[in-house]
Design a protein around this motif. Sequence first.
Motif, PDB file in Angstrom:
ATOM      1  N   SER A  98     -18.605  41.309 -19.346  1.00  0.00           N
ATOM      2  CA  SER A  98     -17.468  40.974 -18.485  1.00  0.00           C
ATOM      3  C   SER A  98     -16.246  41.765 -18.949  1.00  0.00           C
ATOM      4  O   SER A  98     -16.225  42.316 -20.048  1.00  0.00           O
TER       5      SER A  98
ATOM      6  N   ASP B 171     -13.458  40.401 -19.376  1.00  0.00           N
ATOM      7  CA  ASP B 171     -12.558  39.452 -20.013  1.00  0.00           C
ATOM      8  C   ASP B 171     -12.740  39.481 -21.531  1.00  0.00           C
ATOM      9  O   ASP B 171     -13.784  39.098 -22.041  1.00  0.00           O
ATOM     10  N   CYS B 172     -11.740  39.936 -22.205  1.00  0.00           N
ATOM     11  CA  CYS B 172     -11.809  39.997 -23.668  1.00  0.00           C
ATOM     12  C   CYS B 172     -10.440  39.630 -24.219  1.00  0.00           C
ATOM     13  O   CYS B 172      -9.506  40.424 -24.148  1.00  0.00           O
TER      14      CYS B 172
ATOM     15  N   ASP C  59      -1.746  44.587 -20.729  1.00  0.00           N
ATOM     16  CA  ASP C  59      -1.652  43.256 -20.109  1.00  0.00           C
ATOM     17  C   ASP C  59      -0.239  42.906 -19.644  1.00  0.00           C
ATOM     18  O   ASP C  59      -0.051  42.329 -18.579  1.00  0.00           O
TER      19      ASP C  59
ATOM     20  N   GLY D  65     -11.069  45.976 -21.360  1.00  0.00           N
ATOM     21  CA  GLY D  65     -11.749  44.719 -21.679  1.00  0.00           C
ATOM     22  C   GLY D  65     -13.250  44.913 -21.809  1.00  0.00           C
ATOM     23  O   GLY D  65     -13.890  44.407 -22.738  1.00  0.00           O
TER      24      GLY D  65
END
Length: 648
Positions: A242, A244-245, A81, A117
């Motif tokens: 998704s 997104d985690c 990230d 993710g």
Amino acid sequence: MSKTYAPSASMAANAHVDAAKYDEMYAASVNNPDAFWAEHGKRLDWIKPFTKVKNVSFEPGNIDIKWFEDGTLNIAANCVDRHLATRGSQTAIIFEPDDPNEPAQHITYTELHGHVGKMANVLKNMGVSKGDRVIIYMPMIPEAAYAMLACARIGAIHSIVFAGFSPDALGARVNGCQAKVVITADHAPRGGRKTKLKDNVNQALLHDVDDVKCLVVKRTGDQVAWRDGLDFWYHEEIAKVSADCPPEEMNAEDPLFILYTSGSTGQPKGVVHCSGGYLVWASMTQEITFDYHDGDIYWCTADVGWVTGHSYIVYGPLANGATTLMFEGTPTYPDASRFWQVCEKHKVNQFYTAPTALRALMGQGNEFVEKCDLSSLKVLGTVGEPINPEAWNWYNDVVGGGRCPIVDTWWQTETGGHMMTPLPGAHATKPGAAMKPFFGVQPVVLEPTSGEEIDTFPTEGVLCMKDSWPGQMRTVWGDHERFEKTYFSDYKGYYFAGDGCKRDDDGDYWITGRVDDVINVSGHRMGTAEVESALVAHAAVAEAAVVGYPHEIKGQGIYCYVTLMNDAEPTEELRKELRNWVRQEIGPIASPDLIQWAPGLPKTRSGKIMRRILRKIAENDYGALGDISTLADPSVVEELIENRMNRA
Ligand code: 6R9
């Protein structure tokens, strides 16, 4: 005096660390470790910054190692990230498949973020949460790295089992850490052949009472046996989630992974590495030892199943925002030019491999190297075992064209990252020497029997560490007592590595190899006790003793003395059967090279096998057996010499 190779002026001028800076930083690191590591701990992004740096006791009865203990962070966020804003479109991983005709893949940091993710969310859906264990049993494909980082993202502890290990060895590790999920692939292509990974997993989990789930990556598309309700296809599951985690907030001392490794006694032990200290160590050593600079292409040829793959394919380079190459194949497929073709194709700048691979390739002739353009190479590294000067010189002259410093990195699964190595812009190298301690590492040479520190030069003895470093393992999974017994009890107050070493007149270190019953076969660590227990598990075997002997390519070969049951016949067929048996029990890397039938083994009157004698006979050096008067029956020795298998 051995020949030395000084860094070129331009290497010294452009390196992160030159000679003067090394001296200054090393002194600071040992004189005031708290201040030094408080500064270098900042190379990571912390959620809650640490206020305490080092809190360590090597005291007998109270072995306790903590670094950055009140800081929190997430390892995946540090490896992925935090690079998105500055290098989202830069390649994070180059994947080079086993088959040279299959296209390579370039995975950017942004793409890596998405893959990690998704895999993290899939693991959550399979019931994995913070602190749970996940086994990874994978080919060298990008999904192996996604799996590691997905675990790190949700705070699960991964334990990678090398894909060359047998179902039994895999099963023992699944049970050892009570894993909830195994991540694997259908088949693993390697060197033009395939290993049936999923079938191995099925066999390993056959007697499992806890219904371990399995996530399967489709690598080859070959048919596999499915366990309905327990097995899940990776490609189907990621389609449902998704990307997104949110990363889990982890304490610096929360375990990141367990890696089973061989010791001198008993079954492999689960080496535990924690989050903060480990990543500081892996990333700092990757950057400085290889003198990695932004934009470089870096390739470590190890497998993620070994610690070298953990620290120097995945965690170290990705924490640094590097481009790291993952290679699925072998050095000799389709031919002995493969490594060098891959270097040319991807313009590799730093190349890191094992002496055993170099020895094998050296034997194939220089033309395999010379036909490739290796002008991109800047730094060469080796790891895993002592490198013999012939292989070192070949690496230096033929591969590096005399331009590239060689970093001979000595370290262990237990140490998390490099401990002793020359630095490319700082130190003149010597063929076969690990040279200098990395920052914060305080090696001492002890007299083996008295345990006294030897301060003179030159000297030889056992290698110990006087103090901790951030990358040090914290415990043996589920058995802290074994941790203390293995590493801190032979020489009280020190970490004992299990290796012997020399220190020369210049104060440079040379690793001489293991001083315990661990052997090093093609750079893979193997406990002789493990091979022995596999052998005695066979119905025809009454007793077995296993030692290493010098092997031209592998470094050490596996030499087994086997005493058969009274009713068993010592035939060639049985020899073959035993060899296969060990391969099945442990894996092909443990395959015995030589098996000698031993009607009796040399034992003391108290029944202890005198391995020293067996080692000598296996080395074909039976003229100097030393004192054998303490043997219960000295005549067995003559018989063993007479029928020795290694006459080279
Ligand atoms: C990283 C790794 C550790 C053992 C270690 C030593 C041997 C590793 C070496 C070396 C001489 C080097 N070893 N690097 N010996 N020179 N540069 O290999 O970890 O699998 O745990 O093995 O390997 O004997 O104790 P691991």
